[in-house]
Design a protein around this motif. Structure first.
Motif, mmCIF file in Angstrom:
data_model
loop_
_atom_site.group_PDB
_atom_site.id
_atom_site.type_symbol
_atom_site.label_atom_id
_atom_site.label_comp_id
_atom_site.label_asym_id
_atom_site.label_seq_id
_atom_site.Cartn_x
_atom_site.Cartn_y
_atom_site.Cartn_z
ATOM 1 N N GLU A 1 38.246 -49.331 47.938
ATOM 2 C CA GLU A 1 38.045 -47.900 47.706
ATOM 3 C C GLU A 1 37.732 -47.595 46.242
ATOM 4 O O GLU A 1 36.950 -46.707 45.947
ATOM 5 C CB GLU A 1 39.306 -47.108 48.111
ATOM 6 C CG GLU A 1 39.682 -47.243 49.573
ATOM 7 C CD GLU A 1 38.658 -46.638 50.495
ATOM 8 O OE1 GLU A 1 38.168 -45.527 50.196
ATOM 9 O OE2 GLU A 1 38.327 -47.269 51.516
ATOM 10 N N ASP A 2 38.383 -48.321 45.326
ATOM 11 C CA ASP A 2 38.265 -47.993 43.903
ATOM 12 C C ASP A 2 38.609 -49.226 43.068
ATOM 13 O O ASP A 2 39.641 -49.258 42.400
ATOM 14 C CB ASP A 2 39.224 -46.826 43.588
ATOM 15 C CG ASP A 2 39.056 -46.281 42.178
ATOM 16 O OD1 ASP A 2 38.057 -46.625 41.505
ATOM 17 O OD2 ASP A 2 39.937 -45.514 41.734
ATOM 18 N N PRO A 3 37.758 -50.271 43.100
ATOM 19 C CA PRO A 3 38.122 -51.528 42.428
ATOM 20 C C PRO A 3 38.354 -51.395 40.923
ATOM 21 O O PRO A 3 39.134 -52.138 40.343
ATOM 22 C CB PRO A 3 36.947 -52.463 42.725
ATOM 23 C CG PRO A 3 35.827 -51.586 43.167
ATOM 24 C CD PRO A 3 36.447 -50.359 43.752
ATOM 25 N N TYR A 4 37.696 -50.419 40.280
ATOM 26 C CA TYR A 4 37.824 -50.275 38.826
ATOM 27 C C TYR A 4 38.896 -49.262 38.431
ATOM 28 O O TYR A 4 39.179 -49.089 37.255
ATOM 29 C CB TYR A 4 36.489 -49.859 38.209
ATOM 30 C CG TYR A 4 35.388 -50.857 38.486
ATOM 31 C CD1 TYR A 4 35.498 -52.177 38.060
ATOM 32 C CD2 TYR A 4 34.241 -50.479 39.176
ATOM 33 C CE1 TYR A 4 34.491 -53.099 38.316
ATOM 34 C CE2 TYR A 4 33.231 -51.395 39.424
ATOM 35 C CZ TYR A 4 33.366 -52.700 38.994
ATOM 36 O OH TYR A 4 32.372 -53.609 39.249
ATOM 37 N N GLY A 5 39.461 -48.575 39.408
ATOM 38 C CA GLY A 5 40.489 -47.572 39.126
ATOM 39 C C GLY A 5 41.797 -47.965 39.793
ATOM 40 O O GLY A 5 42.500 -48.859 39.332
ATOM 41 N N GLU A 6 42.091 -47.314 40.923
ATOM 42 C CA GLU A 6 43.351 -47.563 41.633
ATOM 43 C C GLU A 6 43.457 -48.970 42.219
ATOM 44 O O GLU A 6 44.536 -49.406 42.586
ATOM 45 C CB GLU A 6 43.528 -46.529 42.758
ATOM 46 C CG GLU A 6 43.653 -45.096 42.269
ATOM 47 C CD GLU A 6 44.825 -44.884 41.335
ATOM 48 O OE1 GLU A 6 45.931 -45.357 41.652
ATOM 49 O OE2 GLU A 6 44.635 -44.260 40.270
ATOM 50 N N GLY A 7 42.342 -49.690 42.299
ATOM 51 C CA GLY A 7 42.341 -51.017 42.912
ATOM 52 C C GLY A 7 42.579 -52.175 41.950
ATOM 53 O O GLY A 7 42.325 -53.320 42.287
ATOM 54 N N TRP A 8 43.081 -51.885 40.748
ATOM 55 C CA TRP A 8 43.400 -52.965 39.791
ATOM 56 C C TRP A 8 44.458 -53.881 40.392
ATOM 57 O O TRP A 8 45.170 -53.516 41.322
ATOM 58 C CB TRP A 8 43.836 -52.395 38.447
ATOM 59 C CG TRP A 8 45.057 -51.518 38.501
ATOM 60 C CD1 TRP A 8 45.088 -50.172 38.760
ATOM 61 C CD2 TRP A 8 46.425 -51.914 38.332
ATOM 62 N NE1 TRP A 8 46.384 -49.717 38.761
ATOM 63 C CE2 TRP A 8 47.226 -50.761 38.496
ATOM 64 C CE3 TRP A 8 47.055 -53.131 38.050
ATOM 65 C CZ2 TRP A 8 48.616 -50.781 38.393
ATOM 66 C CZ3 TRP A 8 48.436 -53.159 37.944
ATOM 67 C CH2 TRP A 8 49.203 -51.990 38.115
#
Length: 129
Positions: A94-101
């Motif tokens: 969904e958000d590899p560079y944000g919440e998906g760290w």
């Protein structure tokens, strides 16, 4: 598909990224890697206070297609693990560079990231330019 390559990140040719904020490094995997893996089903990450070393494996990511090793773009001590993606690894997409760290590391040598690729270099690698 068009992928994002945030300019504030450095990348490894194995598709991990690092974002440095002072001596804190946030590590994850690129949008390209998420796309190549497909549905992510399992994540194995180091424990808090574990020490990771530049270019060494620090965990694994498993999808319905493959199991891949995670390689460290920097050395340091793990200070945080993203429990949300450990519990629901599919959320990385969904958000590899944000919440998906994946993990946050306190680094001893921020200059190590100079060896990693810039966003433009990484884009050229994955898009075959």
């Amino acid at each position: 598909m068009s992928f994002e390559y945030p300019q504030d990140l450095r990348y490894l040719d194995t598709h991990e990224y690092v974002r440095l904020d002072g001596d804190i490094a946030t590590i994850g995997i690129s949008e390209f890697a998420v796309d190549q893996l497909g549905d992510i089903v399992f994540l194995e990450l180091p424990e808090i206070n574990d020490v990771i070393t530049l270019n060494d494996q620090f965990g694994t990511i498993e999808s319905v297609k493959a199991v891949e090793h995670l390689n460290s773009p920097i050395s340091g001590t793990v200070i945080e693990r993203n429990q949300a993606v450990i519990d629901s690894p599919e959320d990385i997409a969904e958000d590899p560079y944000g919440e998906g760290w994946l993990i946050k590391v306190r680094t001893n040598d921020a200059a190590e990231i100079e060896d990693a690729m810039t966003a433009d270099e990484y884009r050229a690698l994955v898009e075959g330019e």
